[in-house]
Design a protein around this motif. Sequence first.
Motif, mmCIF file in Angstrom:
data_model
loop_
_atom_site.group_PDB
_atom_site.id
_atom_site.type_symbol
_atom_site.label_atom_id
_atom_site.label_comp_id
_atom_site.label_asym_id
_atom_site.label_seq_id
_atom_site.Cartn_x
_atom_site.Cartn_y
_atom_site.Cartn_z
ATOM 1 N N UNK A 49 -32.019 -41.102 25.293
ATOM 2 C CA UNK A 49 -31.085 -40.147 25.100
ATOM 3 C C UNK A 49 -31.390 -38.697 25.563
ATOM 4 N N UNK A 50 -32.762 -38.268 25.556
ATOM 5 C CA UNK A 50 -33.224 -37.159 25.927
ATOM 6 C C UNK A 50 -33.051 -36.917 27.438
ATOM 7 N N UNK A 51 -33.140 -38.103 28.302
ATOM 8 C CA UNK A 51 -32.785 -37.940 29.631
ATOM 9 C C UNK A 51 -31.463 -38.086 29.999
ATOM 10 N N UNK A 52 -30.611 -38.618 29.118
ATOM 11 C CA UNK A 52 -29.196 -38.452 29.255
ATOM 12 C C UNK A 52 -28.492 -37.141 29.360
ATOM 13 N N UNK A 53 -29.114 -36.399 28.102
ATOM 14 C CA UNK A 53 -28.944 -34.973 27.959
ATOM 15 C C UNK A 53 -29.471 -34.250 28.993
ATOM 16 N N UNK A 54 -30.381 -34.342 29.590
ATOM 17 C CA UNK A 54 -31.029 -33.684 30.646
ATOM 18 C C UNK A 54 -30.379 -33.749 32.177
ATOM 19 N N UNK A 55 -29.813 -34.889 32.461
ATOM 20 C CA UNK A 55 -29.258 -35.217 33.445
ATOM 21 C C UNK A 55 -27.900 -34.613 33.307
ATOM 22 N N UNK A 56 -27.017 -34.684 32.142
ATOM 23 C CA UNK A 56 -25.788 -34.122 31.875
ATOM 24 C C UNK A 56 -25.811 -32.647 32.200
ATOM 25 N N UNK A 57 -26.813 -31.894 31.578
ATOM 26 C CA UNK A 57 -27.150 -30.551 31.599
ATOM 27 C C UNK A 57 -27.379 -30.047 33.040
ATOM 28 N N UNK A 58 -28.007 -30.824 33.791
ATOM 29 C CA UNK A 58 -28.035 -30.491 35.220
ATOM 30 C C UNK A 58 -26.717 -30.228 36.177
ATOM 31 N N UNK A 59 -25.894 -31.006 35.492
ATOM 32 C CA UNK A 59 -24.496 -30.866 36.130
ATOM 33 C C UNK A 59 -23.519 -30.036 35.356
ATOM 34 N N UNK A 60 -23.667 -29.756 34.171
ATOM 35 C CA UNK A 60 -22.960 -28.889 33.473
ATOM 36 C C UNK A 60 -23.018 -27.616 33.158
ATOM 37 N N UNK A 61 -24.539 -27.182 32.866
ATOM 38 C CA UNK A 61 -25.101 -25.781 32.761
ATOM 39 C C UNK A 61 -24.782 -24.930 33.681
ATOM 40 N N UNK A 62 -24.744 -25.348 34.973
ATOM 41 C CA UNK A 62 -24.552 -24.226 35.870
ATOM 42 C C UNK A 62 -23.029 -23.617 35.825
ATOM 43 N N UNK A 63 -22.130 -24.393 35.585
ATOM 44 C CA UNK A 63 -20.569 -24.043 35.388
ATOM 45 C C UNK A 63 -20.615 -23.086 34.267
ATOM 46 N N UNK A 64 -21.128 -23.428 33.127
ATOM 47 C CA UNK A 64 -21.465 -22.661 31.685
ATOM 48 C C UNK A 64 -21.742 -21.195 32.138
ATOM 49 N N UNK A 65 -22.987 -21.194 33.021
ATOM 50 C CA UNK A 65 -23.441 -19.905 33.224
ATOM 51 C C UNK A 65 -22.674 -19.187 34.133
ATOM 52 N N UNK A 66 -21.863 -19.679 35.088
ATOM 53 C CA UNK A 66 -20.971 -18.892 35.731
ATOM 54 C C UNK A 66 -19.979 -18.377 34.770
ATOM 55 N N UNK A 67 -19.498 -18.974 33.839
ATOM 56 C CA UNK A 67 -18.518 -18.481 32.865
ATOM 57 C C UNK A 67 -18.856 -17.478 32.105
ATOM 58 N N UNK A 68 -20.061 -17.672 31.317
ATOM 59 C CA UNK A 68 -20.134 -16.823 30.243
ATOM 60 C C UNK A 68 -21.588 -15.827 30.649
ATOM 61 N N UNK A 69 -22.487 -16.360 31.581
ATOM 62 C CA UNK A 69 -23.526 -15.672 31.821
ATOM 63 C C UNK A 69 -24.766 -16.169 31.338
ATOM 64 N N UNK A 70 -26.067 -15.876 31.894
ATOM 65 C CA UNK A 70 -27.339 -16.277 31.485
ATOM 66 C C UNK A 70 -27.686 -16.096 30.269
ATOM 67 N N UNK A 71 -27.551 -14.985 29.673
ATOM 68 C CA UNK A 71 -28.058 -14.466 28.367
ATOM 69 C C UNK A 71 -27.372 -15.375 27.143
ATOM 70 N N UNK A 72 -25.987 -15.385 27.292
ATOM 71 C CA UNK A 72 -25.275 -16.425 26.226
ATOM 72 C C UNK A 72 -25.663 -17.544 26.028
ATOM 73 N N UNK A 73 -25.583 -18.166 27.225
ATOM 74 C CA UNK A 73 -25.736 -19.643 27.486
ATOM 75 C C UNK A 73 -27.476 -19.811 26.841
ATOM 76 N N UNK A 74 -28.199 -18.933 27.444
ATOM 77 C CA UNK A 74 -29.422 -19.298 26.829
ATOM 78 C C UNK A 74 -29.676 -19.134 25.222
ATOM 79 N N UNK A 75 -29.120 -18.122 24.932
ATOM 80 C CA UNK A 75 -29.384 -17.922 23.324
ATOM 81 C C UNK A 75 -28.584 -19.052 22.601
ATOM 82 N N UNK A 76 -27.363 -19.575 23.058
ATOM 83 C CA UNK A 76 -26.773 -20.717 22.392
ATOM 84 C C UNK A 76 -27.418 -21.993 22.398
#
Length: 437
Positions: A49-76
């Motif tokens: 399950x760790x690697x499922x989450x890891x692979x999913x994040x590699x696709x989804x996190x970049x769009x999250x960063x573009x929407x709300x910024x590095x610091x907010x995503x990092x803290x969350x």
Amino acid sequence: MLSVFKNSWALLLGMMLLMVGNGLQSTLLGVRGGIEQFLPFEMSLIMSAYFIGFLGASRMVPSLIRRVGHVRVFAALASFISAVLVLFPLYLNPVFWMFGRLIIGFCFCGVYIIAESWLNNAATNENRGQSLSLYLILQMVGIVVGQGLLVTSDPGGYTLFIIISVFVSVSFAPILLSISPTPAFETTNPMPLKKLIETSPLGCAGMFVLGGVFSAQFGMAAVYGAEVGLSLGEISLFVATFYIGAVFLQYPIGWLSDRMDRRRLIMSVAAIGAFGALIGVFMGQNFTLLLVAAFIVGGTSNPLYSLLIAHTNDFLDFDDMVSASGGLLFINGIGAIAGPLIVGWVMQAIGAFGFFVLISLLMAGLTLYAAYRSTQRAAPSVEEANAYQTVMPTASLLSVEFAQEIAIETALEEEEESQKAESEKKTENDRRQEDHR
């Protein structure tokens, strides 16, 4: 190297502390699962399950960063990691652990992406390679140190989970307090898989196989140790030895990579890894030989990751190298998800030694396929081959793209120097001919 550490020490320190927590939590869950009598296949689902989450994040996190910024995503993401870690000992249920590991895999990948973007932004063209090397070294140091903490408290209690949560929480302080202005965030669209497979069949097949091998090490090594009755100290040393081998053998394999046909080197290194795993199968009852097996397997599988990327680059134009990294990581991620599942099923079917049996079969399969591919087309000359850049399987997409950019810069510099040398030689020949006249 010292100047790089001086300029980015807080970020690098924070990432090392984070890896202490990540390395320990995987081993601790493997040991605690044994105490709670979870079946090997149940543990494999949890680790996968760790690697499922890891692979999913590699696709989804970049769009999250573009929407709300590095610091907010990092803290969350940091908050989620700490919260899930302290909940593991409260809910001793394989299903809850599986979803917890999925969340942790997602969050750790996102944190890596953000931290690596800050590191990349802080680096200059002159020290970019040193920055990446130091970052990867400290990642391995963090994982190894994490294994040592396993013996500091009873894994059947709460204390170790709290210690991990504290390490993770503390790791964010130096990062958030030292970051420079938020960097612009860009990732390259991945190359279509069909084109990537056609370009480098060995690179793609090898990345899939290594995904399975590495995820077995990272997720199931502690489960194996618990199944065969190793003590806490022995499990700690056993898991750490995989990463110690990776650190010690990375440079010599990289040095050879720039001086010979990479397919033959892949074949040789994979064969050594298969032999190392066989030591674990037949002589694993002897703890010293078990450590030898772990050192060989870890020391071959981790450098093979960088070696396969370098081999793939040899058949790509500079413009395609960065985009190819996304496809390679996706293939590796699929293998990483499958690895613990298959290992867990094999261990439950034939016994704990199935851990090394599967690793040996995977490495032997890569050996045979590399031998076959070496007969299918000519290898690039050593002079034409792209430079080897160290990348660890723990790295995110951004770190691999980082390494690809360094490889491109190195290749362009070498090409420019070669052209300059040829121009100077031609000028010298022209001058001699003129003098002769």
